[in-house]
Design an enzyme around this catalytic site. Structure first.
Site, PDB file in Angstrom:
ATOM      1  N   TYR A 199       0.843  -1.207   0.000  1.00 53.74           N
ATOM      2  CA  TYR A 199       0.000   0.000   0.000  1.00 53.74           C
ATOM      3  C   TYR A 199       0.879   1.258   0.000  1.00 53.74           C
ATOM      4  O   TYR A 199       0.955   1.967  -0.978  1.00 53.74           O
ATOM      5  CB  TYR A 199      -0.954  -0.020   1.197  1.00 53.74           C
ATOM      6  CG  TYR A 199      -1.949   1.121   1.180  1.00 53.74           C
ATOM      7  CD1 TYR A 199      -3.070   1.074   0.360  1.00 53.74           C
ATOM      8  CD2 TYR A 199      -1.754   2.254   1.974  1.00 53.74           C
ATOM      9  CE1 TYR A 199      -3.978   2.121   0.323  1.00 53.74           C
ATOM     10  CE2 TYR A 199      -2.660   3.305   1.952  1.00 53.74           C
ATOM     11  CZ  TYR A 199      -3.766   3.236   1.127  1.00 53.74           C
ATOM     12  OH  TYR A 199      -4.659   4.280   1.098  1.00 53.74           O
ATOM     13  N   SER A 279      -6.546   0.815  -4.349  1.00 53.60           N
ATOM     14  CA  SER A 279      -6.660   2.263  -4.151  1.00 53.60           C
ATOM     15  C   SER A 279      -5.287   2.918  -4.310  1.00 53.60           C
ATOM     16  O   SER A 279      -4.715   2.876  -5.400  1.00 53.60           O
ATOM     17  CB  SER A 279      -7.290   2.538  -2.776  1.00 53.60           C
ATOM     18  OG  SER A 279      -7.760   3.860  -2.691  1.00 53.60           O
ATOM     19  N   ASP A 362     -17.958   3.646  -8.018  1.00 55.61           N
ATOM     20  CA  ASP A 362     -16.941   4.014  -7.031  1.00 55.61           C
ATOM     21  C   ASP A 362     -16.855   5.538  -6.966  1.00 55.61           C
ATOM     22  O   ASP A 362     -16.440   6.191  -7.924  1.00 55.61           O
ATOM     23  CB  ASP A 362     -15.587   3.423  -7.427  1.00 55.61           C
ATOM     24  CG  ASP A 362     -14.518   3.614  -6.357  1.00 55.61           C
ATOM     25  OD1 ASP A 362     -14.695   4.468  -5.471  1.00 55.61           O
ATOM     26  OD2 ASP A 362     -13.502   2.886  -6.408  1.00 55.61           O
ATOM     27  N   HIS A 397     -16.208   1.472  -3.808  1.00 53.23           N
ATOM     28  CA  HIS A 397     -14.773   1.351  -3.547  1.00 53.23           C
ATOM     29  C   HIS A 397     -14.424   0.078  -2.778  1.00 53.23           C
ATOM     30  O   HIS A 397     -13.268  -0.265  -2.659  1.00 53.23           O
ATOM     31  CB  HIS A 397     -14.300   2.583  -2.777  1.00 53.23           C
ATOM     32  CG  HIS A 397     -12.825   2.817  -2.848  1.00 53.23           C
ATOM     33  ND1 HIS A 397     -12.155   3.030  -4.035  1.00 53.23           N
ATOM     34  CD2 HIS A 397     -11.876   2.868  -1.871  1.00 53.23           C
ATOM     35  CE1 HIS A 397     -10.865   3.207  -3.787  1.00 53.23           C
ATOM     36  NE2 HIS A 397     -10.668   3.108  -2.491  1.00 53.23           N
TER      37      HIS A 397
END
Length: 428
Positions: A199, A279, A362, A397
């Site tokens: 991430y 994301s 989203d 999302h």
């Protein structure tokens, strides 16, 4: 001025401004306990005596090398929860800060809870890990004893899996932690299909967590690696700052180094390494595929931020400038342009197999990011492997997605990388 009961009460501020966090851990009489990051990016414990006119913060537990993420007063003890190299650690202390001892956790994992009140020594906490679903424990702060309170029934044996932590050097020599999870009967058996997850942003730590889809990958004999990249919250504000704005390339270097480490250690080999991120992690996957397409066999960029020159023009994107920078400023524009996944797809190199995933409603990272990115992939001369997009309908999302849609999407994603990493899937 307000009223409590019949008498007027004048509100008195204890701390001023919004520059630092002040999290109340409990109180005894006029003595209030706070977890704060003032003068301590990784957190410390202080007290304020509200009856004293100066109300000066007095430190009772100073900053350590680990990040202090929680504090609670239970019974006559203080429980401190730390993020120690991205995994949960907890300890008991007296109310003057004297150490009593650690709270033993079952294995590498994440613990949460520890709530309670003064006078009542009992508290509860939840523990989970990559192969351990959330399990509840009862803990007595007077005796220091923990006992199992609630355990879910599962169709697998958590003891069949082993989670370990390793450290590897990034491009600039920074020591990066990584969790590595495998079936016990697969350790030492040579290179295997491996999924590397990351991430690296927004001060969010990647702590051990249970995931049924990733457990399915492990059940089939794959390895799972989770790299704790700079930009996250694993080591406080300094770690976050080292992976944002002008330093964002550090995040990509950390992830690329993780892949190189897994290959060098014989965990996997070229042609058997897949990567995944969601994301901000989708941005990560898109960026490193452009920078090192030779390193990966397959990639799963999910609901990613792919157009770094226009991300702030849509829905929540305007709130991300603190991490990414402002495309309207020349210095930020140059940094963003250099790694933007959409703008750096380069013909003439063989790319890994890529399955982009998004959802048509989203409103966090608008699906246009994924649409543009996959269009750029398909328009470029980047080899014969598939570069596809999967678009979920009537979904966003990720939060609140129905279980059936999670199962369908996960099955498509992991079947895709199983194919391109040479996994021999077992029938059940």
């Amino acid at each position: 001025v307000g009223k409590i009961g019949k008498g007027p009460v004048k509100l008195r501020p204890l701390v001023a401004g919004l520059d630092y966090n002040w999290e109340l851990a409990g109180s005894v009489g006029s003595r209030f306990f706070f977890l704060t990051n003032k003068d301590a990016p990784r957190g410390r414990l202080v007290t304020l005596d509200v009856e004293r006119p100066e109300r000066k913060a007095v430190e009772i537990v100073g900053q350590t090398g680990d990040t202090l993420v929680g504090a609670s007063l239970v019974g006559e003890r203080m429980i401190l929860a730390y993020l120690g190299d991205a995994k949960s650690e907890a300890e008991l202390r007296t109310l003057d800060g004297t150490p009593i001892g650690p709270i033993g956790l079952p294995t590498i994992g994440s613990a949460s809870g520890f709530g309670g009140k003064g006078g009542d020594p009992e508290t509860f906490y939840t523990f989970s890990s990559y192969a351990v679903p959330p399990t509840v424990y009862r803990f007595n702060t007077s005796t220091g004893k923990a006992e199992l309170f609630a355990k879910p029934k599962v169709a697998f044996n958590p003891a069949d899996y082993i989670a370990e932590q390793r450290f590897y050097p990034s491009k600039d020599g920074t020591r990066i932690p990584m969790f590595l999870v495998r079936r016990r009967d697969k350790t030492g058996n040579g290179p295997m299909p491996t999924l590397l997850y990351g991430y690296g942003g927004f001060n969010i730590a990647q702590s051990p967590a249970f995931s049924a889809p990733k457990l399915a990958w492990l059940e089939q004999g794959g390895a799972l690696a989770v790299a704790n990249l700079r930009g996250g919250g694993e080591y406080g504000a300094d770690w976050h700052d080292a992976g944002r704005l002008q330093a964002k390339q550090n995040v990509f270097d950390d992830f690329i180094a993780a892949g190189e480490y897994l290959i060098s250690q014989g965990i996997t080999e070229k042609g058997r390494l897949a990567i995944e991120g969601r994301s901000n992690g989708g941005l990560l996957v898109g960026a490193v595929v452009n920078q090192r397409p030779d390193l990966f066999a397959a990639a799963l960029p999910a609901v990613g931020v792919m157009d770094m020159l226009r991300f702030n023009q849509f829905t929540a994107g305007r709130y991300w400038v603190d991490d990414y920078g402002d495309p309207a400023k020349e210095a930020d524009f140059r940094t963003l342009r250099a790694y933007s996944p959409y703008h750096n797809v380069t013909s003439g190199r063989d790319y890994p197999a890529i399955l982009v995933t998004t959802a048509d409603t989203d409103d966090r990272v608008v699906p246009g990011h994924s649409f543009k990115y996959v269009a750029a992939l398909q328009a470029a001369d980047i080899g014969s492997k598939p570069h596809l997009i999967r678009i979920e309908t009537r979904a966003g999302h990720g939060s609140g997605k129905p279980t059936d849609k999670i199962i369908a999407e996960s099955a498509d994603m992991y079947a895709f990388i199983a194919k391109w990493t040479g996994m021999e899937v077992r029938a059940h």
